[in-house]
Design a protein around this motif. Structure first.
Motif, short mmCIF file in Angstrom:
data_model
loop_
_atom_site.label_atom_id
_atom_site.label_comp_id
_atom_site.label_asym_id
_atom_site.label_seq_id
_atom_site.Cartn_x
_atom_site.Cartn_y
_atom_site.Cartn_z
N LYS A 268 24.62 85.43 20.74
CA LYS A 268 23.22 85.19 21.09
C LYS A 268 22.61 86.55 21.41
O LYS A 268 22.23 86.85 22.54
CB LYS A 268 23.12 84.23 22.30
CG LYS A 268 21.71 83.69 22.53
CD LYS A 268 21.24 82.80 21.38
CE LYS A 268 19.80 82.40 21.52
NZ LYS A 268 19.35 81.56 20.39
N SER A 302 18.72 87.10 17.86
CA SER A 302 17.93 85.87 18.01
C SER A 302 17.08 85.85 19.27
O SER A 302 16.26 84.96 19.44
CB SER A 302 18.86 84.65 17.98
OG SER A 302 19.88 84.78 18.94
N ARG A 303 17.26 86.85 20.15
CA ARG A 303 16.40 87.01 21.33
C ARG A 303 15.70 88.36 21.23
O ARG A 303 16.36 89.39 21.18
CB ARG A 303 17.22 86.95 22.62
CG ARG A 303 17.84 85.60 22.93
CD ARG A 303 18.60 85.64 24.25
NE ARG A 303 19.77 86.51 24.19
CZ ARG A 303 20.39 87.04 25.25
NH1 ARG A 303 19.91 86.81 26.48
NH2 ARG A 303 21.45 87.81 25.11
N GLN A 396 20.10 80.45 25.53
CA GLN A 396 21.53 80.48 25.86
C GLN A 396 22.44 80.04 24.71
O GLN A 396 23.59 80.46 24.65
CB GLN A 396 21.80 79.58 27.08
CG GLN A 396 21.20 80.09 28.38
CD GLN A 396 21.85 81.38 28.83
OE1 GLN A 396 23.06 81.57 28.72
NE2 GLN A 396 21.03 82.32 29.32
N GLU A 397 21.95 79.19 23.83
CA GLU A 397 22.82 78.61 22.79
C GLU A 397 22.56 79.24 21.42
O GLU A 397 21.43 79.58 21.09
CB GLU A 397 22.61 77.10 22.71
CG GLU A 397 22.94 76.35 23.98
CD GLU A 397 24.41 76.47 24.37
OE1 GLU A 397 25.26 76.57 23.46
OE2 GLU A 397 24.71 76.48 25.58
N GLU A 398 23.62 79.35 20.63
CA GLU A 398 23.50 79.88 19.28
C GLU A 398 22.91 78.81 18.36
O GLU A 398 23.49 77.75 18.18
CB GLU A 398 24.86 80.32 18.76
CG GLU A 398 24.82 80.98 17.40
CD GLU A 398 26.17 81.49 16.96
OE1 GLU A 398 26.24 82.59 16.39
OE2 GLU A 398 27.18 80.78 17.20
N SER A 422 24.29 85.81 29.34
CA SER A 422 24.75 85.01 28.22
C SER A 422 26.27 84.93 28.27
O SER A 422 26.94 85.89 28.68
CB SER A 422 24.32 85.65 26.90
OG SER A 422 24.90 84.99 25.79
N TYR A 424 27.85 84.87 25.64
CA TYR A 424 28.22 85.64 24.46
C TYR A 424 28.01 87.13 24.69
O TYR A 424 27.28 87.54 25.58
CB TYR A 424 27.37 85.20 23.26
CG TYR A 424 27.56 83.77 22.85
CD1 TYR A 424 28.76 83.34 22.31
CD2 TYR A 424 26.54 82.84 22.99
CE1 TYR A 424 28.94 82.02 21.90
CE2 TYR A 424 26.69 81.52 22.60
CZ TYR A 424 27.90 81.11 22.06
OH TYR A 424 28.07 79.81 21.67
N SER A 469 32.40 85.70 22.80
CA SER A 469 32.19 86.04 21.40
C SER A 469 33.50 86.38 20.70
O SER A 469 33.49 86.63 19.49
CB SER A 469 31.21 87.21 21.26
OG SER A 469 29.89 86.76 21.48
#
Length: 491
Positions: A268, A302-303, A396-398, A422, A424, A469
Motif C-alpha cells: 500500500k 496507491s496513496r 489501509q487495504e490493497e 500501514s 505493508y 509485505s
C-alpha cells in the motif's frame, strides 16, 4: 489490431507429426507430458469476456512427478560450474528474446494489459532479468576465504516457485533465473488466471537445452496443486509471490517443516510529494504509477500524500491526469489502460470504491460505473478519491485496481507518519527539489524500495518489503543469495 484479431499459436506437439490440444500437457523432466488431472479451466480474454481456450488443471500426482524429476536432476545441476550454468541461461535468454512479440500479444490477450506495456515491460523485463543473472554468474563469489575458513555458498536444493497473474512472465523469471543461477532445480506453479504465456516460456526452455528435470512446471489451483507443492517432503525451499493472506499460510506450512521460504506479498505504497517539489510532474508520474497495469501492481503508489497548502491544486492535477488516461482496447497502441484481469477482480475493486465513499472519501473522477463506451470487458474507470482518512479501508487495504487515494499532510514528519501507518512496507516515492531532504524522508520510510523524484527502475537492485509485505528479496545479488546456503569449512 482489434481484440478479435489476436490468435494464439499452437506452440508444440506431443509427438512428431501428431498435433494435440496445446494446453493439455506440462513440462516435466525435459518433455511435454499429458496432465494427470482431468479438470479443464476456461481462460478468458478480460477485454472481451470471451473464452480464448481451455487449459488442463494439474493434480497432486502431477506435482509428485515434477518434484521427483527436479530431485533427480539436482545432483548434476548443483555441481555444474557457474560458466556452465551461464551458458544455459544465455541460451534461454536468447530463445525468450526471439519470442518477445508473441509473448507480448499472448499476455495482452490473457491479462488485458495494453500491448504497448506488454511489449516494453511484460515481455522485455524478463529478458533483462535473465541477462542480469548471466552477468552475475561472471562475478559472484560462490567460494570465499574468511580467516581459517573456506565459505562455500551452495544451492538450497529443489525450489517450489509459485507466481501470480499480474506479471505472468516477469514474476516467473524473477524466481527461476536466480534459482537456476544458484544451481537449484525448480518446479514452477504459475497462476491459472493468466497461464498461457508459460507454454511459450517452456518452448524456449526446450529450445535452450536445459538438462531434463532442471526446470519443470505444473498448472493448477492453489488449494490443490499449490498446497501439494508447498508441502511436498522433497521440496527444499518455497518462493511465493501473491497475497499476504496466502503468504501467511505458506509461511506456516514451511515453518512446520523448518523449510526456507521467500515471500513477496502485498503493498500500500505512499508517494510523498513535498511542498518544494515540481508538483505537476510529481502528480503526473504518481498517477501513471498508480494506474500502471490497471493498478494491478503490488508496488503501485496507491496513496498520494501532498502538502495541505497545495492540496486543492494537487487534487485538480490528479483529476486531469486521470482523465487523460486512455482506457480501451488493449491491442491498440494508443491505449494506456486496459481492463482488470477478471470479473471477480472488477467486483473487488468496485466494492473498495463504494466502501471508500461510504466512509467519507470524496469521489473526484471515475467511480463504480463502467466507462460509457466499454459495455463489455472488465473495465474500471481510472478513479481518484480525495479527503481519504489515513485510517480508512481505502488507505489501509490493497485494492489492486486503478484507484488512487489523495491524502493531505502538514509537514515532513506528518507525511512520514502517514506513510508508515500501514501493515505493508513494499515501496514508495519521495519528491523534492532538495535531494538531501528527499533522502532524509526516504530514510525514515519503512519500505523496501523508494524512488526519489521518479528515478528509473533498476533490475539489479533488491526488491522486497518490510512488515507484512514479505520476507526475503528478489533481483540482483540479494535475489541470488535467497537460493544459496552457506557452509563453513575450517582448516
Amino acid at each position: 489490431m482489434p481484440i478479435s484479431a489476436i490468435s494464439l499459436t499452437r506452440f508444440h506437439q506431443l509427438e512428431p507429426g501428431g498435433p494435440v490440444p496445446p494446453y493439455d500437457q506440462f513440462f516435466i523432466e525435459g518433455s511435454w507430458v499429458p496432465a494427470i488431472g482431468s479438470e479443464r479451466l476456461e481462460v478468458e480474454n478480460p477485454a472481451t469476456e470471451e473464452t480464448i481456450t481451455t487449459v488442463r488443471m494439474g493434480s497432486a500426482g502431477d506435482v509428485g512427478a515434477a518434484v521427483s524429476a527436479a530431485r533427480r536432476a539436482l545432483p548434476g545441476w548443483a555441481t555444474t560450474t557457474p560458466e556452465q550454468r551461464k551458458a544455459h541461461l544465455v541460451a534461454l535468454r536468447d530463445a525468450l528474446g526471439a519470442r518477445q512479440q508473441s509473448l507480448a500479444e499472448t499476455i495482452t490477450a490473457d491479462l488485458g494489459c495494453p500491448i504497448r506495456l506488454t511489449t516494453r515491460i511484460q515481455a522485455a523485463l524478463p529478458v533483462q532479468v535473465l541477462s542480469d543473472y548471466c552477468d552475475l554468474l561472471d562475478s559472484h563469489r560462490f567460494t570465499e576465504t574468511v580467516r581459517n575458513s573456506t565459505i562455500v555458498h551452495e544451492p538450497v536444493g529443489v525450489v517450489a516457485a509459485i507466481t501470480p497473474w499480474n506479471y505472468p512472465l516477469y514474476q516467473i523469471l524473477c524466481k527461476i533465473a536466480p534459482a537456476l543461477a544458484a544451481g537449484c532445480t525448480v518446479v514452477l506453479k504459475p497462476s491459472e488466471v493468466t497461464p498461457l504465456v508459460v507454454w511459450q516460456l517452456f518452448e524456449a526452455v526446450a529450445e535452450a537445452g536445459l538438462p531434463p528435470g532442471v526446470l519443470n512446471f505444473v498448472l493448477g489451483r492453489g488449494p490443490e496443486v499449490g498446497e501439494a507443492l508447498v508441502d511436498h517432503p522433497d521440496v527444499d525451499m518455497v518462493s511465493f509471490t501473491g497475497s499476504t493472506a496466502v503468504g501467511r499460510h505458506i509461511g506456516g506450512l514451511c515453518g512446520a517443516r523448518v523449510r526456507p521460504v521467500a515471500l513477496e506479498l502485498g503493498g500500500k505504497s505512499a508517494n510523498i510529494i513535498l511542498e518544494d517539489a515540481d508538483l505537476a510532474t510529481a502528480v503526473k508520474v504518481g498517477v501513471a504509477n498508480a494506474f500502471l497495469n490497471s493498478g494491478q501492481t503490488c508496488s503501485a503508489w496507491s496513496r498520494m500524500l501532498v502538502p495541505a497548502s497545495r492540496y486543492a491544486e494537487a487534487v485538480d492535477m490528479a483529476e486531469a491526469a486521470a482523465s487523460r488516461t486512455t482506457v480501451g482496447d488493449p491491442t491498440e497502441e494508443t491505449t494506456r489502460m486496459g481492463p482488470v484481469a477478471s470479473g471477480p477482480q472488477r467486483k473487488r475493486v468496485v466494492d473498495f470504491i463504494e466502501t471508500a465513499v461510504a466512509e467519507g472519501a470524496r469521489l473526484i473522477t471515475g467511480g463504480t460505473a463502467r466507462p460509457a463506451d466499454l459495455p463489455t470487458g472488465h473495465y474500471v474507470a481510472p478513479t481518484v478519491l480525495a479527503d481519504v482518512d489515513p485510517e480508512s479501508t481505502l488507505a489501509q487495504e490493497e485494492v489492486f485496481g486503478p484507484v488512487l487515494a489523495v491524502i493531505p499532510f502538514d509537514d515532513d514528519h506528518h507525511a512520514v507518519a502517514i506513510a508508515n501507518n500501514s501493515r505493508y512496507g513494499l515501496a514508495g516515492g519521495v519528491w523534492s527539489a532538495d535531494r538531501d531532504r528527499a533522502l532524509a524522508v526516504a530514510g525514515r520510510l519503512q519500505a523496501g524500495s523508494i524512488d526519489i523524484n521518479g528515478a528509473a527502475y533498476n533490475s539489479r537492485a533488491p526488491f522486497g518489503g518490510y512488515k507484512q509485505s514479505g520476507l526475503g528479496r528478489e533481483l540482483g545479488v540479494a535475489g541470488l543469495e535467497e537460493f544459496l546456503q552457506a557452509k563453513a569449512i575450517q582448516q
